[in-house]
Scaffold this active site. Structure first.
Site, short mmCIF file in Angstrom:
data_model
loop_
_atom_site.label_atom_id
_atom_site.label_comp_id
_atom_site.label_asym_id
_atom_site.label_seq_id
_atom_site.Cartn_x
_atom_site.Cartn_y
_atom_site.Cartn_z
N LYS A 38 -57.56 -40.92 -11.26
CA LYS A 38 -57.65 -40.60 -9.82
C LYS A 38 -56.25 -40.32 -9.25
O LYS A 38 -55.24 -40.59 -9.93
CB LYS A 38 -58.34 -41.76 -9.11
CG LYS A 38 -59.81 -41.96 -9.55
CD LYS A 38 -60.41 -43.20 -8.89
CE LYS A 38 -61.88 -43.38 -9.28
NZ LYS A 38 -62.46 -44.63 -8.70
N TYR A 51 -69.76 -37.58 -6.76
CA TYR A 51 -70.18 -38.92 -6.32
C TYR A 51 -71.51 -38.88 -5.57
O TYR A 51 -71.78 -39.77 -4.77
CB TYR A 51 -69.09 -39.54 -5.44
CG TYR A 51 -67.96 -40.17 -6.24
CD1 TYR A 51 -68.20 -41.19 -7.17
CD2 TYR A 51 -66.63 -39.77 -6.04
CE1 TYR A 51 -67.16 -41.78 -7.88
CE2 TYR A 51 -65.59 -40.36 -6.75
CZ TYR A 51 -65.87 -41.37 -7.67
OH TYR A 51 -64.83 -41.97 -8.37
N ASN A 74 -58.44 -47.75 -7.38
CA ASN A 74 -58.65 -48.39 -8.69
C ASN A 74 -58.38 -47.46 -9.88
O ASN A 74 -58.91 -47.63 -10.96
CB ASN A 74 -60.02 -49.06 -8.75
CG ASN A 74 -61.18 -48.08 -8.68
OD1 ASN A 74 -60.97 -46.87 -8.59
ND2 ASN A 74 -62.39 -48.59 -8.73
N HIS A 77 -61.74 -43.30 -13.15
CA HIS A 77 -63.21 -43.21 -13.19
C HIS A 77 -63.66 -43.09 -14.64
O HIS A 77 -63.02 -42.41 -15.44
CB HIS A 77 -63.68 -41.96 -12.43
CG HIS A 77 -65.12 -41.61 -12.70
ND1 HIS A 77 -66.16 -42.17 -11.99
CD2 HIS A 77 -65.69 -40.80 -13.63
CE1 HIS A 77 -67.31 -41.71 -12.48
NE2 HIS A 77 -67.05 -40.86 -13.47
N GLU A 87 -71.67 -35.38 -15.69
CA GLU A 87 -70.29 -35.25 -15.23
C GLU A 87 -69.50 -34.27 -16.10
O GLU A 87 -68.72 -33.47 -15.58
CB GLU A 87 -69.63 -36.64 -15.20
CG GLU A 87 -70.23 -37.51 -14.10
CD GLU A 87 -69.84 -38.98 -14.15
OE1 GLU A 87 -70.36 -39.75 -13.32
OE2 GLU A 87 -69.04 -39.37 -15.02
P1 DAT Z 1 -67.18 -47.40 -10.87
O1 DAT Z 1 -66.04 -46.49 -10.46
O2 DAT Z 1 -66.66 -48.67 -11.49
O3 DAT Z 1 -68.21 -46.70 -11.71
P2 DAT Z 1 -69.06 -47.13 -8.67
O4 DAT Z 1 -69.60 -45.95 -9.40
O5 DAT Z 1 -70.01 -48.18 -8.21
O6 DAT Z 1 -67.91 -47.87 -9.53
O7 DAT Z 1 -68.26 -46.65 -7.39
C1 DAT Z 1 -67.43 -45.49 -7.47
C2 DAT Z 1 -66.14 -45.78 -6.75
O8 DAT Z 1 -66.42 -46.05 -5.38
C3 DAT Z 1 -65.40 -47.04 -7.25
O9 DAT Z 1 -64.58 -46.76 -8.36
C4 DAT Z 1 -64.62 -47.42 -6.05
C5 DAT Z 1 -65.53 -47.03 -4.89
N1 DAT Z 1 -66.30 -48.19 -4.42
C6 DAT Z 1 -67.34 -48.76 -5.08
N2 DAT Z 1 -67.82 -49.81 -4.40
C7 DAT Z 1 -67.06 -49.90 -3.27
C8 DAT Z 1 -67.04 -50.77 -2.15
N3 DAT Z 1 -67.90 -51.79 -2.05
N4 DAT Z 1 -66.10 -50.55 -1.21
C9 DAT Z 1 -65.21 -49.52 -1.31
N5 DAT Z 1 -65.18 -48.65 -2.33
C10 DAT Z 1 -66.08 -48.85 -3.31
MG MG Z 2 -69.48 -45.15 -11.25
#
Ligand code: DAT
Ligand code: MG
Length: 148
Positions: free
Chosen positions: A9, A49, A112, A115, A126
């Site tokens: 990212k 997303y 974070n 991805h 994807e």
């Molecule tokens: P991951 O990236 O571990 O697959 P995800 O697909 O649930 O997690 O979410 C995509 C991204 O969205 C994640 O890397 C960071 C953001 N995100 C997820 N949950 C969040 C939250 N509760 N508050 C803020 N950002 C969040």
């Molecule tokens: Mg995810």
């Protein structure tokens, strides 16, 4: 063999973590099958997303992903989807184990670093979105030193 989609990212790029991330996947024994350094636009990030479009953090997440260049990659290997998620660590860096990418380098969930596809099915979607021409065609010459 299984493939996954991994994206460094904008914060990972800005913080100079590209080499370290690639190195972790390479040293594990996974094969790099696609790589590009690009800025994506809002509609593209929203598509990537789309499963999260109802979440309250969605627009902030999209703003973040389009805020600078990202490194998009295809990695290949046995169980690479699940193992890739383990290398990356838990979504919230406060809960990511030390030794994982997020555990070692990140503090906040909205910064974070990286991805990774969460299933073989999302990996296929994807990879098709980010690499419409498909993966690069090459085979590692050390394959038999990694797989028995
Ligand atoms: P991951 O990236 O571990 O697959 P995800 O697909 O649930 O997690 O979410 C995509 C991204 O969205 C994640 O890397 C960071 C953001 N995100 C997820 N949950 C969040 C939250 N509760 N508050 C803020 N950002 C969040
Ligand atoms: Mg995810």
């Amino acid at each position: 063999m299984e493939q996954t989609f991994i994206m460094i990212k904008p914060d990972g790029v800005q913080r100079g973590l590209v080499g370290d991330v690639i190195s972790r996947f390479e040293k594990k024994g996974f094969y790099l099958k696609g790589l590009k350094f690009i800025n994506v636009d809002r509609p593209f990030a929203e598509k990537h997303y789309e499963d999260l479009s109802a979440k309250p953090f969605f627009s902030g997440l999209v703003d973040y992903i389009i805020s600078g260049p990202v490194v998009a990659m295809i990695w290949e290997g046995k169980n690479v989807v699940l193992t890739g998620r383990k290398i990356i660590g838990a979504t919230n860096p406060a809960e990511s184990a030390p030794g994982t990418i997020r555990g070692d380098y990140a503090i906040e969930i909205g910064r974070n670093i990286i991805h990774g596809s969460d299933s073989a099915e999302s990996a296929r979607k994807e990879i098709a979105l980010w690499f419409p021409d498909g993966p690069a065609n090459w085979q590692s010459s050390v394959h038999h030193w990694i797989y028995e």
